[in-house]
Write a protein that holds these residues in place. Sequence first.
Motif, mmCIF file in Angstrom:
data_model
loop_
_atom_site.group_PDB
_atom_site.id
_atom_site.type_symbol
_atom_site.label_atom_id
_atom_site.label_comp_id
_atom_site.label_asym_id
_atom_site.label_seq_id
_atom_site.Cartn_x
_atom_site.Cartn_y
_atom_site.Cartn_z
ATOM 1 N N THR A 208 0.937 -1.252 -0.035
ATOM 2 C CA THR A 208 0.124 -0.018 -0.010
ATOM 3 C C THR A 208 0.893 1.265 -0.066
ATOM 4 O O THR A 208 0.495 2.058 -0.687
ATOM 5 N N GLY A 209 2.060 1.137 0.827
ATOM 6 C CA GLY A 209 2.807 2.098 0.732
ATOM 7 C C GLY A 209 3.534 2.663 -0.778
ATOM 8 O O GLY A 209 3.798 3.765 -1.071
ATOM 9 N N GLU A 210 3.896 1.503 -1.325
ATOM 10 C CA GLU A 210 4.446 1.649 -2.797
ATOM 11 C C GLU A 210 3.364 2.462 -3.670
ATOM 12 O O GLU A 210 3.812 3.089 -4.419
ATOM 13 N N LEU A 211 2.051 1.787 -3.435
ATOM 14 C CA LEU A 211 1.171 2.307 -4.331
ATOM 15 C C LEU A 211 1.000 3.700 -3.773
ATOM 16 O O LEU A 211 0.660 4.816 -4.992
ATOM 17 N N SER A 212 0.915 4.067 -2.695
ATOM 18 C CA SER A 212 0.568 5.552 -2.018
ATOM 19 C C SER A 212 1.522 6.547 -2.529
ATOM 20 O O SER A 212 1.423 7.418 -3.113
ATOM 21 N N ARG A 213 3.032 6.246 -2.524
ATOM 22 C CA ARG A 213 4.132 7.094 -3.150
ATOM 23 C C ARG A 213 4.136 6.983 -4.524
ATOM 24 O O ARG A 213 4.381 8.241 -5.018
ATOM 25 N N GLY A 214 3.725 6.001 -5.104
ATOM 26 C CA GLY A 214 4.355 5.948 -6.582
ATOM 27 C C GLY A 214 2.999 6.714 -7.333
ATOM 28 O O GLY A 214 3.308 7.156 -8.310
ATOM 29 N N LEU A 215 2.010 6.611 -7.232
ATOM 30 C CA LEU A 215 0.785 7.393 -7.573
ATOM 31 C C LEU A 215 0.442 8.651 -6.880
ATOM 32 O O LEU A 215 -0.420 9.347 -7.742
ATOM 33 N N ALA A 216 1.160 8.815 -5.707
ATOM 34 C CA ALA A 216 0.849 10.352 -5.443
ATOM 35 C C ALA A 216 2.560 10.758 -4.813
ATOM 36 O O ALA A 216 2.452 11.108 -3.642
ATOM 37 N N PRO A 217 3.387 11.123 -5.824
ATOM 38 C CA PRO A 217 4.850 11.323 -5.427
ATOM 39 C C PRO A 217 4.657 12.714 -4.857
ATOM 40 O O PRO A 217 4.038 13.569 -4.979
ATOM 41 N N GLY A 218 5.738 13.116 -4.061
ATOM 42 C CA GLY A 218 6.023 14.472 -3.576
ATOM 43 C C GLY A 218 5.429 14.597 -2.095
ATOM 44 O O GLY A 218 4.574 13.787 -1.672
ATOM 45 N N PRO A 219 5.731 15.766 -1.494
ATOM 46 C CA PRO A 219 5.085 16.017 -0.179
ATOM 47 C C PRO A 219 3.618 16.350 -0.291
ATOM 48 O O PRO A 219 3.130 16.591 -1.352
ATOM 49 N N GLY A 220 3.032 16.419 0.844
ATOM 50 C CA GLY A 220 1.653 16.883 0.795
ATOM 51 C C GLY A 220 0.772 15.776 0.892
ATOM 52 O O GLY A 220 1.137 14.682 0.428
ATOM 53 N N GLU A 221 -0.609 16.216 1.079
ATOM 54 C CA GLU A 221 -1.614 15.176 0.776
ATOM 55 C C GLU A 221 -2.014 15.112 -0.810
ATOM 56 O O GLU A 221 -1.938 15.895 -1.468
ATOM 57 N N PRO A 222 -2.328 13.511 -0.998
ATOM 58 C CA PRO A 222 -2.847 13.502 -2.335
ATOM 59 C C PRO A 222 -3.831 14.256 -2.885
ATOM 60 O O PRO A 222 -4.750 14.655 -1.970
ATOM 61 N N ALA A 223 -3.888 14.730 -4.141
ATOM 62 C CA ALA A 223 -5.109 15.361 -4.640
ATOM 63 C C ALA A 223 -6.419 14.232 -4.785
ATOM 64 O O ALA A 223 -5.922 12.956 -4.847
ATOM 65 N N PRO A 224 -7.542 14.670 -4.700
ATOM 66 C CA PRO A 224 -8.737 13.656 -4.918
ATOM 67 C C PRO A 224 -8.415 12.713 -5.795
ATOM 68 O O PRO A 224 -8.654 11.523 -5.787
ATOM 69 N N GLU A 225 -8.112 13.142 -7.386
ATOM 70 C CA GLU A 225 -7.824 12.160 -8.348
ATOM 71 C C GLU A 225 -6.688 11.114 -8.125
ATOM 72 O O GLU A 225 -6.853 9.922 -8.411
ATOM 73 N N GLN A 226 -5.623 11.682 -7.250
ATOM 74 C CA GLN A 226 -4.421 10.724 -6.738
ATOM 75 C C GLN A 226 -5.143 9.617 -5.803
ATOM 76 O O GLN A 226 -4.660 8.644 -5.998
ATOM 77 N N ARG A 227 -5.944 10.326 -5.043
ATOM 78 C CA ARG A 227 -6.540 9.424 -3.765
ATOM 79 C C ARG A 227 -7.506 8.282 -4.594
ATOM 80 O O ARG A 227 -7.288 7.138 -4.076
ATOM 81 N N ASP A 228 -8.076 8.654 -5.633
ATOM 82 C CA ASP A 228 -9.034 7.853 -6.208
ATOM 83 C C ASP A 228 -8.076 6.667 -6.880
ATOM 84 O O ASP A 228 -8.525 5.607 -6.726
ATOM 85 N N GLU A 229 -7.018 7.151 -7.491
ATOM 86 C CA GLU A 229 -6.350 6.066 -8.197
ATOM 87 C C GLU A 229 -5.496 4.917 -7.164
ATOM 88 O O GLU A 229 -5.558 3.833 -7.429
ATOM 89 N N ILE A 230 -5.087 5.641 -6.060
ATOM 90 C CA ILE A 230 -4.407 4.743 -4.976
ATOM 91 C C ILE A 230 -5.489 3.692 -4.591
ATOM 92 O O ILE A 230 -5.391 2.653 -4.439
#
Length: 399
Positions: A208-230
């Motif tokens: 899950t961490g790999e998916l979270s970092r890979g699909l929403a790289p960088g600092p800060g909270e994922p954008a809604p679109e990135q959260r959907d992808e994760i």
Amino acid sequence: MGRVDREALYRDPYPVYARARAAPGLTFVEELDAWLVARHADVREVLARPDDFSSKGALRPDVIPAPAAFAELAGVPGNAPVVLSTDGEAHVRYRRPLTRGLSPAKVTAALPFIQATAGELVASFAKDGRVEWMAGYARPLPAAVIGHLLGLDPADVPGAIQAGNRAEDLLFTPMPEDRQVAAAREVAALRRMLAAHAARSRAQDNLTGELSRGLAPGPGEPAPEQRDEIVANTQNVMLAGHLTTTALLGTLVHRLLRDRRQWELLCERPDLAGAAIEEAARFEAPVQGFRRTVTRPLELAGTALDEGDTVFVSYGSAGRDETVFERPDEFDIAREPVRHLSFGHGVHGCPGALLAREQLRITLELLVRDLPCLRLAGEDVVMAATLIHRAPEELFLLW
């Protein structure tokens, strides 16, 4: 395209496959609403040409849920494409964290957990002299393993797996509207749980961490679109990570015991475990096939196809191709190894194939050592009415 005809095809697709392999060109199968790609060479060709055969719509649903079911999922994270049904750069981006999270090193690190869990499951019924294999072992082992790799709390895994199965039911099992709504509520709760888990996992060394970092790289909270992808891709790998292995665990044990000579040969020669696993995958591909959409006018196997046409790429048929495999309808763990396509080929090859193989290997080692007198409780074994995870519905064993 009646339900009865489709169900009959799903329970035993091999006669249709055989006729399609023998016929010139491609065969259009109404129950699939697609051109059937049945020969090994043609399946391999389609998989090697992702630009001509798009993965969009790879798993087209058999059922369109009612609006009330869709309403339960409105505003819930997880409405995004997944690795299975994307092409090009999007596919590469979705696949990259899966490749890292399911790498040989990560699978090796999980082996002690797999061995311990498998041993506990066998010990839980070893003294009973009887087990329904699918419920007692083939489903719980892969579920526990994928939950472990995703970093889920073990207490949450059974409910998460059940809700993931409800997501499949929504799209592939006809149900009355009230059951659709209930299933959608379970899926919505699962997605909310996965979203919260993903937020906690960004710094953790799990899938899950790999998916979270890979699909929403960088600092800060994922954008809604990135959260959907994760969330969508975490749910997808959770489902795919246990269903295919469950199917193979059912097929492998069923076929080894159905022809007693095969089981006795494995007990005499445990070194054939790897061959037995590959033969099970060839003989009953756990995922019988996926759809592909033709992206331009072209010809395949002598059949003219138009842009937008759908083909069903049958791994299950490729594994029974008479031009590639001798005696293809016989299960034989001593056959000369020939590369099958049951784990896919090319850019869409299964990233979890090694994890599945290790669970199967550990299972065979346990059974040969602890339950060498294993046998089928009866000959009547019914295959599930699905092409997504072909396996026995139930498999009763004695010893």
